[in-house]
Design a protein around this motif. Structure first.
Motif, PDB file in Angstrom:
ATOM      1  N   ALA A  41       9.305 -28.498  16.611  1.00  0.00           N
ATOM      2  CA  ALA A  41       9.995 -29.209  17.689  1.00  0.00           C
ATOM      3  C   ALA A  41      10.188 -28.333  18.920  1.00  0.00           C
ATOM      4  N   ASN A  42       9.951 -28.937  20.078  1.00  0.00           N
ATOM      5  CA  ASN A  42      10.355 -28.353  21.350  1.00  0.00           C
ATOM      6  C   ASN A  42      11.735 -28.922  21.660  1.00  0.00           C
ATOM      7  N   LEU A  43      12.758 -28.103  21.548  1.00  0.00           N
ATOM      8  CA  LEU A  43      14.129 -28.595  21.659  1.00  0.00           C
ATOM      9  C   LEU A  43      14.465 -29.058  23.067  1.00  0.00           C
ATOM     10  N   SER A  44      13.718 -28.605  24.056  1.00  0.00           N
ATOM     11  CA  SER A  44      13.968 -29.036  25.435  1.00  0.00           C
ATOM     12  C   SER A  44      13.429 -30.432  25.701  1.00  0.00           C
ATOM     13  N   SER A  45      12.211 -30.700  25.194  1.00  0.00           N
ATOM     14  CA  SER A  45      11.557 -31.985  25.468  1.00  0.00           C
ATOM     15  C   SER A  45      11.713 -32.993  24.334  1.00  0.00           C
ATOM     16  N   GLY A  46      11.993 -32.488  23.114  1.00  0.00           N
ATOM     17  CA  GLY A  46      12.032 -33.374  21.951  1.00  0.00           C
ATOM     18  C   GLY A  46      10.679 -33.627  21.328  1.00  0.00           C
ATOM     19  N   VAL A  47       9.634 -33.075  21.918  1.00  0.00           N
ATOM     20  CA  VAL A  47       8.272 -33.296  21.420  1.00  0.00           C
ATOM     21  C   VAL A  47       8.027 -32.444  20.173  1.00  0.00           C
ATOM     22  N   TYR A  48       7.353 -33.036  19.193  1.00  0.00           N
ATOM     23  CA  TYR A  48       6.950 -32.302  17.995  1.00  0.00           C
ATOM     24  C   TYR A  48       5.466 -31.947  18.096  1.00  0.00           C
ATOM     25  N   LEU A  49       5.169 -30.666  18.003  1.00  0.00           N
ATOM     26  CA  LEU A  49       3.827 -30.077  17.987  1.00  0.00           C
ATOM     27  C   LEU A  49       3.137 -30.147  19.338  1.00  0.00           C
ATOM     28  N   ASP A  50       2.833 -31.355  19.820  1.00  0.00           N
ATOM     29  CA  ASP A  50       2.148 -31.524  21.094  1.00  0.00           C
ATOM     30  C   ASP A  50       2.440 -32.918  21.616  1.00  0.00           C
ATOM     31  N   THR A  51       1.711 -33.369  22.608  1.00  0.00           N
ATOM     32  CA  THR A  51       2.034 -34.646  23.250  1.00  0.00           C
ATOM     33  C   THR A  51       1.332 -35.839  22.626  1.00  0.00           C
ATOM     34  N   LEU A  52       0.592 -35.669  21.528  1.00  0.00           N
ATOM     35  CA  LEU A  52       0.035 -36.826  20.829  1.00  0.00           C
ATOM     36  C   LEU A  52       1.185 -37.644  20.240  1.00  0.00           C
ATOM     37  N   GLN A  53       1.178 -38.936  20.491  1.00  0.00           N
ATOM     38  CA  GLN A  53       2.329 -39.763  20.110  1.00  0.00           C
ATOM     39  C   GLN A  53       2.616 -39.740  18.617  1.00  0.00           C
ATOM     40  N   THR A  54       1.565 -39.747  17.791  1.00  0.00           N
ATOM     41  CA  THR A  54       1.789 -39.803  16.344  1.00  0.00           C
ATOM     42  C   THR A  54       2.540 -38.584  15.833  1.00  0.00           C
ATOM     43  N   HIS A  55       2.417 -37.467  16.526  1.00  0.00           N
ATOM     44  CA  HIS A  55       3.071 -36.249  16.049  1.00  0.00           C
ATOM     45  C   HIS A  55       4.578 -36.275  16.275  1.00  0.00           C
ATOM     46  N   SER A  56       5.055 -37.112  17.185  1.00  0.00           N
ATOM     47  CA  SER A  56       6.493 -37.322  17.326  1.00  0.00           C
ATOM     48  C   SER A  56       6.961 -38.578  16.606  1.00  0.00           C
ATOM     49  N   LEU A  57       6.056 -39.553  16.484  1.00  0.00           N
ATOM     50  CA  LEU A  57       6.413 -40.780  15.770  1.00  0.00           C
ATOM     51  C   LEU A  57       6.641 -40.524  14.284  1.00  0.00           C
ATOM     52  N   MET A  58       5.826 -39.664  13.681  1.00  0.00           N
ATOM     53  CA  MET A  58       5.967 -39.411  12.244  1.00  0.00           C
ATOM     54  C   MET A  58       7.332 -38.785  11.923  1.00  0.00           C
ATOM     55  N   PRO A  59       7.773 -37.765  12.644  1.00  0.00           N
ATOM     56  CA  PRO A  59       9.127 -37.251  12.378  1.00  0.00           C
ATOM     57  C   PRO A  59      10.219 -38.301  12.599  1.00  0.00           C
ATOM     58  N   LEU A  60      10.058 -39.156  13.600  1.00  0.00           N
ATOM     59  CA  LEU A  60      11.042 -40.211  13.834  1.00  0.00           C
ATOM     60  C   LEU A  60      11.052 -41.216  12.692  1.00  0.00           C
ATOM     61  N   ALA A  61       9.876 -41.669  12.300  1.00  0.00           N
ATOM     62  CA  ALA A  61       9.763 -42.716  11.281  1.00  0.00           C
ATOM     63  C   ALA A  61      10.272 -42.254   9.923  1.00  0.00           C
ATOM     64  N   THR A  62      10.179 -40.964   9.657  1.00  0.00           N
ATOM     65  CA  THR A  62      10.572 -40.447   8.345  1.00  0.00           C
ATOM     66  C   THR A  62      11.967 -39.850   8.342  1.00  0.00           C
ATOM     67  N   GLY A  63      12.696 -39.966   9.451  1.00  0.00           N
ATOM     68  CA  GLY A  63      14.067 -39.478   9.492  1.00  0.00           C
ATOM     69  C   GLY A  63      14.210 -37.983   9.602  1.00  0.00           C
ATOM     70  N   VAL A  64      13.163 -37.302  10.046  1.00  0.00           N
ATOM     71  CA  VAL A  64      13.183 -35.844  10.142  1.00  0.00           C
ATOM     72  C   VAL A  64      13.939 -35.365  11.375  1.00  0.00           C
ATOM     73  N   VAL A  65      13.861 -36.102  12.478  1.00  0.00           N
ATOM     74  CA  VAL A  65      14.446 -35.661  13.748  1.00  0.00           C
ATOM     75  C   VAL A  65      15.967 -35.683  13.647  1.00  0.00           C
ATOM     76  N   PRO A  66      16.634 -34.572  13.976  1.00  0.00           N
ATOM     77  CA  PRO A  66      18.110 -34.568  13.917  1.00  0.00           C
ATOM     78  C   PRO A  66      18.695 -35.523  14.959  1.00  0.00           C
ATOM     79  N   THR A  67      19.888 -35.983  14.684  1.00  0.00           N
ATOM     80  CA  THR A  67      20.529 -36.994  15.540  1.00  0.00           C
ATOM     81  C   THR A  67      20.594 -36.565  17.002  1.00  0.00           C
ATOM     82  N   ASP A  68      20.938 -35.317  17.248  1.00  0.00           N
ATOM     83  CA  ASP A  68      21.117 -34.861  18.618  1.00  0.00           C
ATOM     84  C   ASP A  68      19.816 -34.697  19.382  1.00  0.00           C
ATOM     85  N   LEU A  69      18.685 -34.798  18.693  1.00  0.00           N
ATOM     86  CA  LEU A  69      17.374 -34.657  19.347  1.00  0.00           C
ATOM     87  C   LEU A  69      16.636 -35.993  19.431  1.00  0.00           C
ATOM     88  N   ARG A  70      17.154 -37.006  18.748  1.00  0.00           N
ATOM     89  CA  ARG A  70      16.395 -38.247  18.553  1.00  0.00           C
ATOM     90  C   ARG A  70      16.060 -38.951  19.861  1.00  0.00           C
TER      91      ARG A  70
END
Length: 223
Positions: free
Chosen positions: A191-220
């Protein structure tokens, strides 16, 4: 995974899924090495890998294939309300999570590829399959590690919820803690804590953490 929710919503498939999932349970304890997979059924007592196909034990896949023994019983239970499928498959779920727990690397808290195929091929640790940007098939690629650990965190949390339903409160805490630890490790690594992006800017790489409940509440919201 791509069709079972459609099947549950439209057809009386409970008996079929009960039978098929028992095939996976049987295969996880009876599998032997063959020409299509290098994985033994049980690395240690009580920690068994689930083959990617059943009743035929062959082919490649990864956590999102083996994890069907968690996601399908959960969805079948939610559709029909019958706890029997959870009771029957619970030992297989528990042994699969024990297998993954043994594959966690101490240095980063993440599950990495297992088996000799990590050296010769990648068929037991495939990531997201046939994505718009291509299949994530290299077992050492960061996108593969991201996808698989999000998925394992997801099914660990489901087993925690299933444990509660079945009255195993101590085990519920154990598997929820496993899910939380994997989620935290994924966020630390990707995670990039400033942008909220996981790994890179491909949408699936941030969607997967969101869909599986991985992203902490304060970063969601940022993610």
């Amino acid at each position: 995974h791509t069709s079972y929710q459609f099947a549950l919503a439209n057809f009386p498939v409970a008996n079929f899924f009960n039978k098929w999932l028992r095939d996976f349970a049987d295969a996880s304890g009876a599998a032997t090495l063959n020409t299509t997979t290098d994985m033994p059924p049980c690395s240690t007592p009580g920690a068994c890998w689930v083959p990617n196909t059943a009743p035929t034990i062959s082919g490649g896949g990864g956590p999102a294939w083996s994890g069907y023994v968690v996601t399908n019983p959960w969805q079948t239970y939610n559709t029909f309300g019958d706890e029997d499928i959870l009771v029957d498959m619970y030992p297989t779920m528990v042994s699969l999570l024990a297998f993954y727990a043994a594959a966690i690397h101490a240095e980063d808290g993440l599950v990495h590829c297992y088996g000799t195929s990590c050296v010769t091929q990648h068929m037991n640790f495939l990531g997201d399959w046939i994505t718009p940007h291509g299949s994530e098939g290299n077992s050492t690629q960061l996108d593969t590690i991201l996808f698989n650990n999000c998925y394992i965190s997801y099914i660990s949390r489901l087993v925690g919820r299933i444990s509660t339903i079945l009255g195993y409160d101590d085990k519920a805490s154990k598997y929820t803690a496993m899910a939380d630890a994997l989620a935290a490790a994924v966020t630390r690594r990707f995670a990039n804590l400033s942008s909220g992006v996981y790994l890179d800017t491909l949408q699936t790489h941030s969607l997967m953490p969101l869909a599986t409940g991985v992203v902490p509440t304060d970063l969601r919201n940022k993610t």
